[in-house]
Design a protein around this motif. Sequence first.
Motif, short mmCIF file in Angstrom:
data_model
loop_
_atom_site.label_atom_id
_atom_site.label_comp_id
_atom_site.label_asym_id
_atom_site.label_seq_id
_atom_site.Cartn_x
_atom_site.Cartn_y
_atom_site.Cartn_z
N ILE A 277 0.86 -1.18 0.00
CA ILE A 277 0.00 0.00 0.00
C ILE A 277 0.89 1.23 0.00
CG2 ILE A 277 -1.77 1.31 1.26
CD1 ILE A 277 -2.57 -1.35 2.60
N PHE A 278 0.70 2.11 -0.98
CA PHE A 278 1.47 3.36 -1.06
C PHE A 278 0.50 4.51 -0.83
CE2 PHE A 278 4.11 6.74 -2.35
CZ PHE A 278 5.41 6.28 -2.48
N GLY A 279 0.69 5.24 0.25
CA GLY A 279 -0.25 6.31 0.61
C GLY A 279 0.37 7.69 0.54
N ASP A 280 -0.44 8.69 0.82
CA ASP A 280 0.04 10.07 0.92
C ASP A 280 0.35 10.35 2.38
OD1 ASP A 280 0.72 12.64 0.26
OD2 ASP A 280 -1.34 13.37 0.11
N TYR A 281 1.09 11.45 2.63
CA TYR A 281 1.53 11.74 4.00
C TYR A 281 0.55 12.64 4.76
CZ TYR A 281 3.73 15.10 0.79
OH TYR A 281 3.97 15.98 -0.25
N ALA B 248 -4.85 4.58 3.85
CA ALA B 248 -3.94 3.44 3.99
C ALA B 248 -4.34 2.55 5.16
CB ALA B 248 -2.51 3.94 4.16
N ALA B 249 -4.75 3.18 6.27
CA ALA B 249 -5.14 2.40 7.45
C ALA B 249 -6.40 1.59 7.18
CB ALA B 249 -5.36 3.34 8.64
N LEU B 250 -7.36 2.17 6.48
CA LEU B 250 -8.61 1.46 6.18
C LEU B 250 -8.34 0.26 5.28
CD1 LEU B 250 -11.69 1.24 6.34
CD2 LEU B 250 -11.84 2.91 4.46
N LEU B 251 -7.55 0.46 4.23
CA LEU B 251 -7.24 -0.63 3.31
C LEU B 251 -6.43 -1.72 4.02
CD1 LEU B 251 -7.27 -1.89 0.51
CD2 LEU B 251 -5.30 -0.46 -0.09
N ALA B 252 -5.45 -1.32 4.82
CA ALA B 252 -4.62 -2.30 5.54
C ALA B 252 -5.46 -3.11 6.52
CB ALA B 252 -3.49 -1.59 6.27
N TRP B 253 -6.37 -2.43 7.22
CA TRP B 253 -7.26 -3.14 8.14
C TRP B 253 -8.06 -4.22 7.41
CZ3 TRP B 253 -12.64 -2.92 7.51
CH2 TRP B 253 -13.38 -3.57 8.50
N HIS B 254 -8.58 -3.90 6.24
CA HIS B 254 -9.38 -4.85 5.48
C HIS B 254 -8.53 -6.03 5.01
CE1 HIS B 254 -11.68 -6.49 2.07
NE2 HIS B 254 -12.75 -6.05 2.72
N LEU B 255 -7.34 -5.74 4.49
CA LEU B 255 -6.47 -6.81 4.00
C LEU B 255 -6.03 -7.72 5.14
CD1 LEU B 255 -4.32 -4.85 1.39
CD2 LEU B 255 -6.23 -6.41 0.94
N ARG B 256 -5.77 -7.13 6.31
CA ARG B 256 -5.43 -7.95 7.47
C ARG B 256 -6.60 -8.86 7.85
NH1 ARG B 256 -2.28 -3.86 11.70
NH2 ARG B 256 -0.34 -3.62 10.49
N GLY C 260 -18.33 -0.22 10.52
CA GLY C 260 -17.69 -0.09 11.83
C GLY C 260 -16.38 0.67 11.79
N MET C 261 -15.90 1.00 10.57
CA MET C 261 -14.64 1.73 10.43
C MET C 261 -14.85 3.14 9.90
SD MET C 261 -12.57 -0.36 11.68
CE MET C 261 -11.01 0.39 11.29
N LEU C 262 -16.03 3.69 10.13
CA LEU C 262 -16.32 5.03 9.63
C LEU C 262 -15.55 6.12 10.38
CD1 LEU C 262 -20.13 4.73 8.88
CD2 LEU C 262 -18.27 4.99 7.23
N HIS C 263 -14.90 5.76 11.51
CA HIS C 263 -14.03 6.74 12.19
C HIS C 263 -13.01 7.29 11.18
CE1 HIS C 263 -14.77 3.10 14.56
NE2 HIS C 263 -14.76 3.79 15.68
N HIS C 264 -12.36 6.33 10.45
CA HIS C 264 -11.33 6.73 9.49
C HIS C 264 -11.90 7.62 8.39
CE1 HIS C 264 -8.86 3.99 11.56
NE2 HIS C 264 -8.88 2.95 10.74
N LEU D 171 -3.74 1.95 13.18
CA LEU D 171 -3.75 0.49 13.11
C LEU D 171 -3.37 -0.17 14.42
CD1 LEU D 171 -2.14 -0.06 9.58
CD2 LEU D 171 -4.51 -0.54 10.23
N GLU D 172 -2.98 0.63 15.40
CA GLU D 172 -2.48 0.10 16.67
C GLU D 172 -3.61 -0.46 17.53
OE1 GLU D 172 -0.38 -1.49 19.12
OE2 GLU D 172 0.85 -0.28 17.76
#
Length: 613
Positions: free
Chosen positions: A107-111, A119-127, A253-257, A335-336
């Motif tokens: 995953i390549f994201g912006d800063y 990036a966090a939302l996509l990583a959470w889903h892939l995990r 459930g991830m609408l915080h992001h 993601l922590e």
Amino acid sequence: MTLPASALPVEAPPAFLGVARSATGKLWRDRLDARGAARALAIAQRYQLPEMLARVLAGRGVELDAVEDFLDPTIRKLMPDPHTVTQMEAAAKRIADAAIRREKVAIFGDYDVDGATSAALLAWHLRHCGLDPLIHIPDRIFEGYGPNTEAIRMLAGKGATLLVTVDCGTTSLEPLAEARRQGMSVVVIDHHQCGDELPDVDALVNPNRPDDLSGLGHLAAVGLVLVTLVAVNRELRSRGFWTAEMPEPDLLGMLHHVALGTVADVAPLTGLNRAFVAKGLIAMRRRDHVGHTALMDVSRLNGPPEAWHLGFMLGPRINAGGRIGRADLGVRLLLEGDISEAARIAAELDRLNTERRVIEQRAEAQAEAEALASLGLEDKGAVIVTASEGWHPGVVGLVASRLKEKFSRPAFAIALEPGGIGTGSGRSISGVDLGKAVRQAVHDGLLLKGGGHAMAAGVTLRKEKLAEFRAYMETALAADVANSRHDNELFIDGAVSARSVTPEFAATLNRAGPFGAGNPEPVVALPSHQLVYADEVGQAHLRLRFKAGDGAIVNGIAFRSVGQKLGHALIGHRGQPLHVAGSLAVDRWQGTERVQFRVIDVAVPDQGPAIIR
């Protein structure tokens, strides 16, 4: 009975409270013309709503039959079929393939905040799918925005077979070509404006590409990632991937992001975006996400979060990591799962944010002096372009934003490096498309790099081109800036007295929220209220107290007003009556609630009684 529309005059209403020129030089207007006032009356009568709430709804274009849906925006009603986005089906199939094959995904994201939350939302889903994705957030100073060849090779070397870029990639032709040469499939999920040429990738999911008819160009990248994951979930469902051991993840459930990224990226809070933020705020209030809870705690957020907290308290702390610290800190926090580690990362982001403010204030003072000298006593010039050696590249966007606010015209702040290269950011005013002008400057060979959207842009140029760039922007934008600044109006939703300004009244207006870009916060006026107290507090703020004719008092604050036109007017009219315009916020302290009136403008009343409408 409501008059037919054709019977209603449509000419502009007179100045609100007779204010033709306020302390900040604005003409006050009633947000509602005669037609809007008639719609507000109809809304109040049909739905038994308070008059001021009905005026706010009518002022935001809410039609009579749409009131209930506006007051309770639901994602279920507003979510389109994801496949209406060009190449969404291809993107969903490729990501689903990766989940089924247990591929290594990068995953390549912006800063910025939108990039971090995406990036966090996509990583959470892939995990959740059983994968362990690589995440790369580029260093703002050493790598710059978007994919770069060195990072692409590094990710390929770690075994990545699928590269997904989020909030970047649309204009990264060569780096993504390198990804293909390295044997990687590429999916781009981005919302930035496109150049003349599109990258050669497996799927480019961008509702702002010329051949996309989805109408979702207003989504932030994190909202687009959510829509993409809806499509991925559906694809995996059709392939029988979800089981009792691997249940389908709850995206809602991830609408915080999604809420945080949408507000911080100043995406318009209309339609689906507004539903994302409304429901995301509810999710954040549950305090069931470790990273968001740590962020709220370190921000010293009292009471339930509101949209402005995301933009002014939470977002800047996530951004601070990308601006002057480690670029990946925001993603790591989101993601922590460990409470103590999340608290440690949040504390580091808070420290970096404090450091960022000091750096920003130093650069801002220099830029403001340069801008004043450039504009001269006649206040001439359509665009401000400031540049200096020693400025931190991570704060130039913030400096440009301050200049834009102070001088009411587009502004650039550019950090000059020792090698003679300048990197900077620009911020625009309504009605002036900065991104278009910057892309044209790149096309004409004036800039090394540049891009963005209507309200914000990034530029890279050689120091010797600075004067030419300033003249180019002046010519390109002069007409649009003149038109925009000519319409220097403050739209007011209605007038009230101090006695009416209660927490209950603020809660009533908030039913039309969440407020932000595209759904402006209600502006109310206090007619002829005596300024009984004004004193400086904090960093250039003024703490205020206003008294109505019946003796009722309302507390107020004017942020960053000291030394500005608004501050001079307030200090110079202590003890005198003023028309006051501002918004309402509920201040919570030690379990008690009180309303704070956030002053944005004042005017000296004409002689004679003021009418409360």
